[in-house]
Design an enzyme around this catalytic site. Structure first.
Site, PDB file in Angstrom:
ATOM      1  N   GLY A   1       0.821  -1.216   0.000  1.00 22.57           N
ATOM      2  CA  GLY A   1       0.000   0.000   0.000  1.00 22.57           C
ATOM      3  C   GLY A   1       0.846   1.253   0.000  1.00 22.57           C
ATOM      4  O   GLY A   1       0.374   2.331   0.397  1.00 22.57           O
TER       5      GLY A   1
ATOM      6  N   SER B   1      -0.061   5.155  -1.408  1.00 23.01           N
ATOM      7  CA  SER B   1      -1.071   6.120  -0.933  1.00 23.01           C
ATOM      8  C   SER B   1      -1.189   6.080   0.591  1.00 23.01           C
ATOM      9  O   SER B   1      -0.783   5.109   1.241  1.00 23.01           O
ATOM     10  CB  SER B   1      -2.430   5.773  -1.576  1.00 23.01           C
ATOM     11  OG  SER B   1      -3.443   6.660  -1.138  1.00 23.01           O
TER      12      SER B   1
ATOM     13  N   ILE C   1      -1.575   5.786   4.432  1.00 16.08           N
ATOM     14  CA  ILE C   1      -0.738   5.347   5.549  1.00 16.08           C
ATOM     15  C   ILE C   1       0.532   4.664   5.036  1.00 16.08           C
ATOM     16  O   ILE C   1       1.628   4.890   5.553  1.00 16.08           O
ATOM     17  CB  ILE C   1      -1.539   4.390   6.470  1.00 16.08           C
ATOM     18  CG1 ILE C   1      -2.764   5.109   7.048  1.00 16.08           C
ATOM     19  CG2 ILE C   1      -0.662   3.853   7.591  1.00 16.08           C
ATOM     20  CD1 ILE C   1      -3.786   4.189   7.714  1.00 16.08           C
TER      21      ILE C   1
ATOM     22  N   LEU D   1      -2.644  -7.805  -4.690  1.00 10.31           N
ATOM     23  CA  LEU D   1      -2.641  -8.579  -3.441  1.00 10.31           C
ATOM     24  C   LEU D   1      -3.901  -9.431  -3.279  1.00 10.31           C
ATOM     25  O   LEU D   1      -4.033 -10.150  -2.296  1.00 10.31           O
ATOM     26  CB  LEU D   1      -2.452  -7.644  -2.239  1.00 10.31           C
ATOM     27  CG  LEU D   1      -1.039  -7.032  -2.170  1.00 10.31           C
ATOM     28  CD1 LEU D   1      -1.002  -5.863  -1.195  1.00 10.31           C
ATOM     29  CD2 LEU D   1      -0.005  -8.079  -1.775  1.00 10.31           C
TER      30      LEU D   1
ATOM     31  N   GLY E   1      -5.098  -2.083   1.567  1.00 13.32           N
ATOM     32  CA  GLY E   1      -6.432  -2.583   1.881  1.00 13.32           C
ATOM     33  C   GLY E   1      -7.457  -1.841   1.052  1.00 13.32           C
ATOM     34  O   GLY E   1      -7.176  -0.758   0.523  1.00 13.32           O
TER      35      GLY E   1
ATOM     36  N   SER F   1      -8.098  -2.201  12.137  1.00 10.11           N
ATOM     37  CA  SER F   1      -8.918  -0.989  12.217  1.00 10.11           C
ATOM     38  C   SER F   1      -9.678  -0.986  13.536  1.00 10.11           C
ATOM     39  O   SER F   1      -9.961  -2.053  14.105  1.00 10.11           O
ATOM     40  CB  SER F   1      -9.926  -0.976  11.067  1.00 10.11           C
ATOM     41  OG  SER F   1     -10.896   0.045  11.256  1.00 10.11           O
TER      42      SER F   1
ATOM     43  N   TYR G   1     -16.197  -5.518   5.790  1.00 10.23           N
ATOM     44  CA  TYR G   1     -14.962  -4.794   6.167  1.00 10.23           C
ATOM     45  C   TYR G   1     -14.652  -5.063   7.638  1.00 10.23           C
ATOM     46  O   TYR G   1     -13.539  -5.441   7.998  1.00 10.23           O
ATOM     47  CB  TYR G   1     -15.120  -3.293   5.916  1.00 10.23           C
ATOM     48  CG  TYR G   1     -13.881  -2.504   6.258  1.00 10.23           C
ATOM     49  CD1 TYR G   1     -12.831  -2.374   5.350  1.00 10.23           C
ATOM     50  CD2 TYR G   1     -13.735  -1.893   7.518  1.00 10.23           C
ATOM     51  CE1 TYR G   1     -11.680  -1.656   5.676  1.00 10.23           C
ATOM     52  CE2 TYR G   1     -12.594  -1.181   7.842  1.00 10.23           C
ATOM     53  CZ  TYR G   1     -11.571  -1.060   6.920  1.00 10.23           C
ATOM     54  OH  TYR G   1     -10.427  -0.358   7.240  1.00 10.23           O
TER      55      TYR G   1
HETATM   56  N1  LIG Z   1      -8.185   5.712   6.343  1.00  7.12           N
HETATM   57  C1  LIG Z   1      -8.785   5.258   7.439  1.00  7.12           C
HETATM   58  O1  LIG Z   1      -9.635   5.947   8.053  1.00  7.12           O
HETATM   59  C2  LIG Z   1      -8.420   3.889   7.976  1.00  7.12           C
HETATM   60  C3  LIG Z   1      -8.817   3.566   9.278  1.00  7.12           C
HETATM   61  C4  LIG Z   1      -8.479   2.306   9.801  1.00  7.12           C
HETATM   62  C5  LIG Z   1      -7.772   1.413   9.016  1.00  7.12           C
HETATM   63  N2  LIG Z   1      -7.415   1.744   7.753  1.00  7.12           N
HETATM   64  C6  LIG Z   1      -6.651   0.750   6.974  1.00  7.12           C
HETATM   65  O2  LIG Z   1      -5.416   1.315   6.635  1.00  7.12           O
HETATM   66  C7  LIG Z   1      -4.908   0.673   5.469  1.00  7.12           C
HETATM   67  C8  LIG Z   1      -4.395   1.731   4.498  1.00  7.12           C
HETATM   68  O3  LIG Z   1      -5.487   2.509   4.086  1.00  7.12           O
HETATM   69  P1  LIG Z   1      -5.361   4.038   3.656  1.00  7.12           P
HETATM   70  O4  LIG Z   1      -6.359   4.760   4.458  1.00  7.12           O
HETATM   71  O5  LIG Z   1      -3.953   4.467   3.651  1.00  7.12           O
HETATM   72  O6  LIG Z   1      -5.974   3.928   2.175  1.00  7.12           O
HETATM   73  P2  LIG Z   1      -5.394   4.290   0.726  1.00  7.12           P
HETATM   74  O7  LIG Z   1      -6.495   4.006  -0.222  1.00  7.12           O
HETATM   75  O8  LIG Z   1      -4.808   5.655   0.775  1.00  7.12           O
HETATM   76  O9  LIG Z   1      -4.214   3.237   0.523  1.00  7.12           O
HETATM   77  C9  LIG Z   1      -4.471   1.873   0.263  1.00  7.12           C
HETATM   78  C10 LIG Z   1      -3.425   1.380  -0.719  1.00  7.12           C
HETATM   79  O10 LIG Z   1      -3.648  -0.034  -0.912  1.00  7.12           O
HETATM   80  C11 LIG Z   1      -3.466  -0.300  -2.294  1.00  7.12           C
HETATM   81  N3  LIG Z   1      -4.211  -1.496  -2.695  1.00  7.12           N
HETATM   82  C12 LIG Z   1      -5.548  -1.678  -2.622  1.00  7.12           C
HETATM   83  N4  LIG Z   1      -5.867  -2.864  -3.170  1.00  7.12           N
HETATM   84  C13 LIG Z   1      -4.711  -3.436  -3.591  1.00  7.12           C
HETATM   85  C14 LIG Z   1      -4.406  -4.654  -4.253  1.00  7.12           C
HETATM   86  N5  LIG Z   1      -5.357  -5.527  -4.629  1.00  7.12           N
HETATM   87  N6  LIG Z   1      -3.110  -4.933  -4.530  1.00  7.12           N
HETATM   88  C15 LIG Z   1      -2.145  -4.037  -4.201  1.00  7.12           C
HETATM   89  N7  LIG Z   1      -2.380  -2.868  -3.587  1.00  7.12           N
HETATM   90  C16 LIG Z   1      -3.652  -2.571  -3.286  1.00  7.12           C
HETATM   91  C17 LIG Z   1      -4.006   0.940  -3.001  1.00  7.12           C
HETATM   92  O11 LIG Z   1      -3.537   1.040  -4.340  1.00  7.12           O
HETATM   93  C18 LIG Z   1      -3.508   2.054  -2.092  1.00  7.12           C
HETATM   94  O12 LIG Z   1      -2.232   2.527  -2.500  1.00  7.12           O
HETATM   95  C19 LIG Z   1      -6.047  -0.194   4.940  1.00  7.12           C
HETATM   96  O13 LIG Z   1      -5.820  -1.535   5.309  1.00  7.12           O
HETATM   97  C20 LIG Z   1      -7.272   0.360   5.657  1.00  7.12           C
HETATM   98  O14 LIG Z   1      -8.275  -0.620   5.822  1.00  7.12           O
HETATM   99  C21 LIG Z   1      -7.706   2.975   7.215  1.00  7.12           C
END
Ligand SMILES: NC(=O)c1ccc[n+]([C@@H]2O[C@H](COP(=O)([O-])OP(=O)(O)OC[C@H]3O[C@@H](n4cnc5c(N)ncnc54)[C@H](O)[C@@H]3O)[C@@H](O)[C@H]2O)c1
Length: 255
Positions: free
Chosen positions: A12, A15, A17, A52, A77, A117, A157
């Site tokens: 990930g 983008s 985190i 993934l 994710g 999460s 989710y």
């Molecule tokens: N943003 C929030 O509020 C939040 C809160 C709790 C947990 N999370 C978790 O944090 C993690 C990161 O999320 P984020 O908020 O940075 O989101 P984001 O969309 O900014 O980043 C997610 C990254 O995962 C990559 N990705 C998605 N599907 C993929 C695949 N099939 N193969 C390869 N790469 C893939 C995307 O291209 C993206 O770069 C996730 O697991 C999300 O569930 C986010």
């Protein structure tokens, strides 16, 4: 934070985190290899394009990794607005498949960090099911178990974040004892990233308003990244099998 001379794989990394973890780890002296389906727009030491949700793509990506990987950050994710079958593959089955494939490259002292999460907080309500799934080894076998035990689409989710926390709990000590590799998960509350809006759509306005009064604000991604970096570092060498909230205290209001 001691990350110098460590090779860290960050999924990930393109983008949110994951990008912040990659940036921080490089700043702290690590060699960072990003994995994502999207080309990242930041400087990395290596990037491997991967889906993934597909075990063959994961295997091809792992084959391109160096022999030694000190830490694996499972951050990629998809949000709850995604197709439930895709969500199961990316957020849980693929994450496990990648981790099991990278483990043989991890030396003693290695660390795995899984991003769960706050929405996985209700794992005790379905503990027996999550333990059953955790005991099923393999992507295809896990998929077959899920076919036989369907997950409600509107809460998938939450279900797979719960399952990830339980897998982290039940698997971590086996690997720590056998390989001296630690595994932890983190449970962020809302974070300002591109998918924050998806969470608002998924949860609905009522739940969002309920939580809004219990927290100061959503986190910035760098506030989450610092904790993930710490869990990769040698300073956290005696922390394993933990699910650490990073939510500005939000989960403490659920009791
Ligand atoms: N943003 C929030 O509020 C939040 C809160 C709790 C947990 N999370 C978790 O944090 C993690 C990161 O999320 P984020 O908020 O940075 O989101 P984001 O969309 O900014 O980043 C997610 C990254 O995962 C990559 N990705 C998605 N599907 C993929 C695949 N099939 N193969 C390869 N790469 C893939 C995307 O291209 C993206 O770069 C996730 O697991 C999300 O569930 C986010």
């Amino acid at each position: 934070m001691k990350l110098r001379n460590k090779t860290i794989v960050v999924t990930g990394a393109a983008s949110g985190i994951g990008a912040e973890v990659a940036r921080l780890a490089r700043f702290e002296g690590a060699t960072v290899i990003g994995m994502d389906r999207t080309e990242p727009g930041l400087t990395l030491d290596g990037f491997i394009s991967v889906d993934l949700g597909q075990p063959a793509s994961i295997d091809a990506a792992v084959a391109q990794l160096p022999q030694r990987v000190d830490a694996l950050c499972n951050i990629a994710g998809v949000p709850g607005t995604a197709d439930p079958a895709l969500l199961a593959r990316v957020n849980y089955l693929g994450l496990r498949h990648l981790t099991e494939a990278v483990l043989p490259r991890m030396p003693a002292g290695g660390a795995i960090v899984n991003v769960a999460s706050i929405l996985g907080a209700e794992w005790p309500e379905r503990l027996a099911l999550h333990k059953q799934l955790a005991a099923v080894r393999g992507f295809t076998e896990g998929q077959a178990w899920l076919d036989a035990h369907p997950v409600p689409a509107d809460t998938c989710y939450q279900y797979f974040k719960e399952a990830l926390i339980v897998w982290t709990y039940v698997q971590s000590q086996k690997w720590f004892l056998q390989h001296s590799v630690r595994m932890n998960s983190v449970a962020p509350g809302p974070v300002f990233t591109p998918i924050l809006g998806d969470f608002v759509s998924m949860l609905g306005e009522e739940r969002v308003q309920r939580d809004a009064h219990r927290m100061k604000r959503p986190a910035y991604a760098d506030e989450v990244a610092a904790v993930i970096g710490f869990l990769c570092s040698d300073e956290s060498r005696w922390i394993s099998g933990v699910n650490l909230p990073i939510d500005g205290g939000l989960a403490s209001t659920f009791i």
